[in-house]
Design an enzyme around this catalytic site. Structure first.
Site, PDB file in Angstrom:
ATOM      1  N   ASN A 109       1.595  -4.065  -2.052  1.00  0.00           N
ATOM      2  CA  ASN A 109       0.881  -5.264  -2.480  1.00  0.00           C
ATOM      3  C   ASN A 109       0.517  -5.154  -3.958  1.00  0.00           C
ATOM      4  O   ASN A 109       0.435  -4.055  -4.505  1.00  0.00           O
ATOM      5  CB  ASN A 109      -0.418  -5.418  -1.677  1.00  0.00           C
ATOM      6  CG  ASN A 109      -0.171  -5.953  -0.274  1.00  0.00           C
ATOM      7  OD1 ASN A 109       0.671  -6.820  -0.067  1.00  0.00           O
ATOM      8  ND2 ASN A 109      -0.912  -5.443   0.695  1.00  0.00           N
ATOM      9  N   LYS A 198       1.684 -13.578  -2.418  1.00  0.00           N
ATOM     10  CA  LYS A 198       1.095 -12.636  -1.449  1.00  0.00           C
ATOM     11  C   LYS A 198      -0.385 -12.400  -1.761  1.00  0.00           C
ATOM     12  O   LYS A 198      -1.207 -12.174  -0.851  1.00  0.00           O
ATOM     13  CB  LYS A 198       1.896 -11.325  -1.474  1.00  0.00           C
ATOM     14  CG  LYS A 198       1.451 -10.276  -0.460  1.00  0.00           C
ATOM     15  CD  LYS A 198       1.952 -10.576   0.940  1.00  0.00           C
ATOM     16  CE  LYS A 198       1.116  -9.909   2.015  1.00  0.00           C
ATOM     17  NZ  LYS A 198       1.136  -8.468   2.038  1.00  0.00           N
ATOM     18  N   ASN A 202      -4.238 -11.350  -0.034  1.00  0.00           N
ATOM     19  CA  ASN A 202      -4.845 -10.025  -0.257  1.00  0.00           C
ATOM     20  C   ASN A 202      -6.116 -10.074  -1.109  1.00  0.00           C
ATOM     21  O   ASN A 202      -7.049  -9.294  -0.861  1.00  0.00           O
ATOM     22  CB  ASN A 202      -3.831  -9.075  -0.903  1.00  0.00           C
ATOM     23  CG  ASN A 202      -2.703  -8.722   0.040  1.00  0.00           C
ATOM     24  OD1 ASN A 202      -1.548  -9.059  -0.210  1.00  0.00           O
ATOM     25  ND2 ASN A 202      -3.012  -8.079   1.154  1.00  0.00           N
ATOM     26  N   ASN A 206      -8.655  -8.441   1.499  1.00  0.00           N
ATOM     27  CA  ASN A 206      -8.764  -6.994   1.293  1.00  0.00           C
ATOM     28  C   ASN A 206     -10.158  -6.640   0.781  1.00  0.00           C
ATOM     29  O   ASN A 206     -10.835  -5.765   1.312  1.00  0.00           O
ATOM     30  CB  ASN A 206      -7.700  -6.504   0.300  1.00  0.00           C
ATOM     31  CG  ASN A 206      -6.320  -6.435   0.935  1.00  0.00           C
ATOM     32  OD1 ASN A 206      -5.974  -7.262   1.769  1.00  0.00           O
ATOM     33  ND2 ASN A 206      -5.517  -5.464   0.538  1.00  0.00           N
ATOM     34  N   GLU A 280      -6.814   0.020  -4.086  1.00  0.00           N
ATOM     35  CA  GLU A 280      -5.752  -0.545  -4.951  1.00  0.00           C
ATOM     36  C   GLU A 280      -6.321  -1.688  -5.814  1.00  0.00           C
ATOM     37  O   GLU A 280      -5.824  -2.820  -5.761  1.00  0.00           O
ATOM     38  CB  GLU A 280      -4.587  -1.043  -4.087  1.00  0.00           C
ATOM     39  CG  GLU A 280      -3.846   0.061  -3.346  1.00  0.00           C
ATOM     40  CD  GLU A 280      -2.661  -0.469  -2.542  1.00  0.00           C
ATOM     41  OE1 GLU A 280      -2.886  -1.208  -1.566  1.00  0.00           O
ATOM     42  OE2 GLU A 280      -1.518  -0.155  -2.904  1.00  0.00           O
TER      43      GLU A 280
HETATM   44  N1  LIG Z   1      -0.889  -1.657   6.194  1.00  0.00           N
HETATM   45  C1  LIG Z   1      -0.494  -2.923   6.103  1.00  0.00           C
HETATM   46  O1  LIG Z   1      -0.542  -3.677   7.099  1.00  0.00           O
HETATM   47  C2  LIG Z   1       0.044  -3.470   4.830  1.00  0.00           C
HETATM   48  C3  LIG Z   1       0.103  -2.704   3.681  1.00  0.00           C
HETATM   49  N2  LIG Z   1       0.674  -3.232   2.548  1.00  0.00           N
HETATM   50  C4  LIG Z   1       0.792  -2.429   1.330  1.00  0.00           C
HETATM   51  O2  LIG Z   1       1.711  -1.380   1.595  1.00  0.00           O
HETATM   52  C5  LIG Z   1       1.417  -0.229   0.800  1.00  0.00           C
HETATM   53  C6  LIG Z   1       1.283   0.983   1.722  1.00  0.00           C
HETATM   54  O3  LIG Z   1       0.162   0.766   2.575  1.00  0.00           O
HETATM   55  P1  LIG Z   1      -0.074   1.554   3.942  1.00  0.00           P
HETATM   56  O4  LIG Z   1       1.205   1.869   4.583  1.00  0.00           O
HETATM   57  O5  LIG Z   1      -1.091   0.772   4.690  1.00  0.00           O
HETATM   58  O6  LIG Z   1      -0.729   2.901   3.400  1.00  0.00           O
HETATM   59  P2  LIG Z   1      -0.950   4.301   4.160  1.00  0.00           P
HETATM   60  O7  LIG Z   1      -2.146   4.923   3.555  1.00  0.00           O
HETATM   61  O8  LIG Z   1      -0.906   4.117   5.629  1.00  0.00           O
HETATM   62  O9  LIG Z   1       0.350   5.124   3.754  1.00  0.00           O
HETATM   63  C7  LIG Z   1       0.567   5.700   2.491  1.00  0.00           C
HETATM   64  C8  LIG Z   1       1.381   6.956   2.727  1.00  0.00           C
HETATM   65  O10 LIG Z   1       1.884   7.474   1.499  1.00  0.00           O
HETATM   66  C9  LIG Z   1       1.775   8.875   1.570  1.00  0.00           C
HETATM   67  N3  LIG Z   1       1.835   9.472   0.240  1.00  0.00           N
HETATM   68  C10 LIG Z   1       1.081   9.197  -0.837  1.00  0.00           C
HETATM   69  N4  LIG Z   1       1.436   9.989  -1.871  1.00  0.00           N
HETATM   70  C11 LIG Z   1       2.437  10.773  -1.417  1.00  0.00           C
HETATM   71  C12 LIG Z   1       3.210  11.820  -1.994  1.00  0.00           C
HETATM   72  N5  LIG Z   1       3.017  12.198  -3.265  1.00  0.00           N
HETATM   73  N6  LIG Z   1       4.128  12.446  -1.235  1.00  0.00           N
HETATM   74  C13 LIG Z   1       4.317  12.081   0.044  1.00  0.00           C
HETATM   75  N7  LIG Z   1       3.620  11.100   0.663  1.00  0.00           N
HETATM   76  C14 LIG Z   1       2.687  10.454  -0.069  1.00  0.00           C
HETATM   77  C15 LIG Z   1       0.450   9.107   2.260  1.00  0.00           C
HETATM   78  O11 LIG Z   1       0.328  10.456   2.707  1.00  0.00           O
HETATM   79  P3  LIG Z   1      -1.110  11.188   2.934  1.00  0.00           P
HETATM   80  O12 LIG Z   1      -1.355  11.092   4.393  1.00  0.00           O
HETATM   81  O13 LIG Z   1      -0.900  12.582   2.494  1.00  0.00           O
HETATM   82  O14 LIG Z   1      -2.115  10.456   2.102  1.00  0.00           O
HETATM   83  C16 LIG Z   1       0.567   8.088   3.382  1.00  0.00           C
HETATM   84  O15 LIG Z   1       1.283   8.607   4.470  1.00  0.00           O
HETATM   85  C17 LIG Z   1       0.145  -0.592   0.023  1.00  0.00           C
HETATM   86  O16 LIG Z   1       0.487  -1.068  -1.252  1.00  0.00           O
HETATM   87  C18 LIG Z   1      -0.477  -1.731   0.860  1.00  0.00           C
HETATM   88  O17 LIG Z   1      -1.294  -2.584   0.094  1.00  0.00           O
HETATM   89  C19 LIG Z   1       1.242  -4.486   2.542  1.00  0.00           C
HETATM   90  C20 LIG Z   1       1.188  -5.272   3.653  1.00  0.00           C
HETATM   91  C21 LIG Z   1       0.545  -4.875   4.856  1.00  0.00           C
HETATM   92  C1  LIG Z   2      -2.228  -9.451   6.789  1.00  0.00           C
HETATM   93  C2  LIG Z   2      -1.063  -9.798   5.960  1.00  0.00           C
HETATM   94  C3  LIG Z   2      -0.022 -10.282   6.909  1.00  0.00           C
HETATM   95  C4  LIG Z   2      -1.333 -10.988   5.076  1.00  0.00           C
HETATM   96  O1  LIG Z   2      -0.201 -11.560   4.529  1.00  0.00           O
HETATM   97  C5  LIG Z   2      -0.586  -8.652   5.104  1.00  0.00           C
HETATM   98  O2  LIG Z   2       0.599  -8.576   4.931  1.00  0.00           O
HETATM   99  C6  LIG Z   2      -1.448  -7.676   4.366  1.00  0.00           C
HETATM  100  O3  LIG Z   2      -2.394  -7.109   4.900  1.00  0.00           O
HETATM  101  O4  LIG Z   2      -1.154  -7.399   3.195  1.00  0.00           O
END
Ligand SMILES: NC(=O)C1=CN([C@@H]2O[C@H](COP(=O)(O)OP(=O)(O)OC[C@H]3O[C@@H](n4cnc5c(N)ncnc54)[C@H](OP(=O)(O)O)[C@@H]3O)[C@@H](O)[C@H]2O)C=CC1
Ligand SMILES: CC(C)(CO)C(=O)C(=O)O
Length: 317
Positions: A109, A198, A202, A206, A280
């Site tokens: 995001n 998006k 957010n 958020n 973030e």
């Molecule tokens: N969750 C959601 O529903 C949504 C999220 N997003 C966006 O997606 C992105 C990811 O979010 P999300 O998946 O929720 O985040 P998480 O915190 O669940 O996942 C991030 C991952 O990256 C890993 N990581 C970070 N640095 C490193 C590194 N140097 N080497 C290896 N692994 C690393 C972390 O490991 P560790 O456990 O060690 O920290 C963790 O497993 C963000 O920008 C968020 O805003 C967008 C839409 C929806």
């Molecule tokens: C909840 C949703 C679906 C909003 O678009 C999402 O993608 C987010 O958390 O970033």
């Protein structure tokens, strides 16, 4: 497509997003390699588990898990699922895992999140952005809960594809990858516009989830938080417009209504707050505010939210 023609996919940061999309691609037959940090041992031992309200329980065991990019095979596509706060640190990791002409897709995001990474990558790498419309979170080591939705919209940022035709071909290739794993995916002609779009969701949800310690159900049930969300959404639309991006008509209302129908969802920023990880704020608030300001547009409600969150973030680490 035969398995021998399928691209090698690397997941850089296997959290909620990386884990979900990586498992979906692996189950569709792609050769997927997962880079992990804190959850490496758990995933190496037990694989990955996605508990999905949409697809049912999904298991990938064994998962091709790594704790160092140097051990990964060279990948055609690298899907970055780490938080934007670690992008600059991830450049050497991405380079190590990439084929010379690899496609690097930031599944994150925020506005212009590719900009800080681009100068650190070789010119031969394609850089793309992916907007994930999904509700996922980490439940425990190697375990992801998927509550709803799932689409990924992709746009081209920069790299060797010099004209719009070549760029759209690259973006279509990425969207095709997701579609062949049963995930809805659209090619976006303008990544900047897609990122603003998006943010209409957010920016209000958020931040307010952290500030008010509330998930979407509580936020949508209260007249004051509803009014705040709508006012913040209107400011994002105004900021996008000032930067040259008209949102589709009724887009904010559409997202507002969509959220009423969603299960109770706690945005990833709230999970970061709970686990004392950096928020973030730069990607989701500071960059849009700066872009709007440069276009002569002040966004006072978003500015107040950003400053309040900054205070909270600094005291939380
Ligand atoms: N969750 C959601 O529903 C949504 C999220 N997003 C966006 O997606 C992105 C990811 O979010 P999300 O998946 O929720 O985040 P998480 O915190 O669940 O996942 C991030 C991952 O990256 C890993 N990581 C970070 N640095 C490193 C590194 N140097 N080497 C290896 N692994 C690393 C972390 O490991 P560790 O456990 O060690 O920290 C963790 O497993 C963000 O920008 C968020 O805003 C967008 C839409 C929806
Ligand atoms: C909840 C949703 C679906 C909003 O678009 C999402 O993608 C987010 O958390 O970033």
């Amino acid at each position: 497509m035969g398995a021998e023609h399928k691209p090698v996919v690397g997941i850089i940061g296997t959290g909620a997003i990386g884990g979900f999309y990586g498992v979906m691609l692996a189950r569709a037959g792609f050769d997927v390699h997962f880079l992990l940090r804190s959850e490496f041992s758990a995933v190496a031992e037990r694989g990955l588990q996605v508990n999905s309200a949409v697809h049912g329980p999904l298991t990938l065991n064994p998962a091709q898990a790594y704790c160092a990019a140097a051990d990964m095979p060279k990948c055609d596509w690298l899907l970055v699922g780490a938080k934007t706060t670690s992008n600059a640190d991830l450049a050497p990791v991405i380079i190590q895992a990439a084929k010379p002409d690899a496609k690097v897709l930031l599944l994150q995001n925020g506005l212009d999140v590719e900009d800080s990474l681009r100068p650190l990558l070789p010119d031969t790498l394609h850089l793309l952005g992916g907007l994930c419309l999904i509700c996922v979170h980490r439940e425990g080591p190697g375990v992801v809960t998927h509550q709803a939705l799932g689409a990924v919209n992709i746009g081209y940022h920069s790299g060797p594809a010099i004209d719009q035709v070549a760029r759209m071909a690259m973006v279509e290739e990425g969207a095709g990858l997701f579609r062949s794993a049963g995930i809805d995916s659209q090619a976006m002609p303008n990544l900047h516009q897609a990122r603003w779009q998006k943010l209409v969701w957010n920016i209000p949800y958020n931040g307010l989830s952290v500030l008010l310690d509330a998930g979407t159900s509580a936020l949508m049930a209260d007249a004051d938080s509803r009014a705040l969300i709508q006012a913040l959404m209107a400011e994002v639309v105004q900021g996008a417009k000032a930067c040259g991006h008209d949102m589709p008509p009724g887009y904010a209302d559409y997202l507002f209504t969509m959220t009423e129908k969603m299960p109770d969802y706690w945005p990833s920023m709230h999970h970061d707050f709970l686990h004392k990880r950096p928020l973030e704020l730069e990607a989701i608030y500071a960059r849009p505010l700066a872009a709007a300001k440069a276009a002569g547009c002040e966004l006072p409600r978003i500015e107040s939210l950003y400053r309040t969150l900054g205070f909270i973030d600094r005291r939380n680490l």
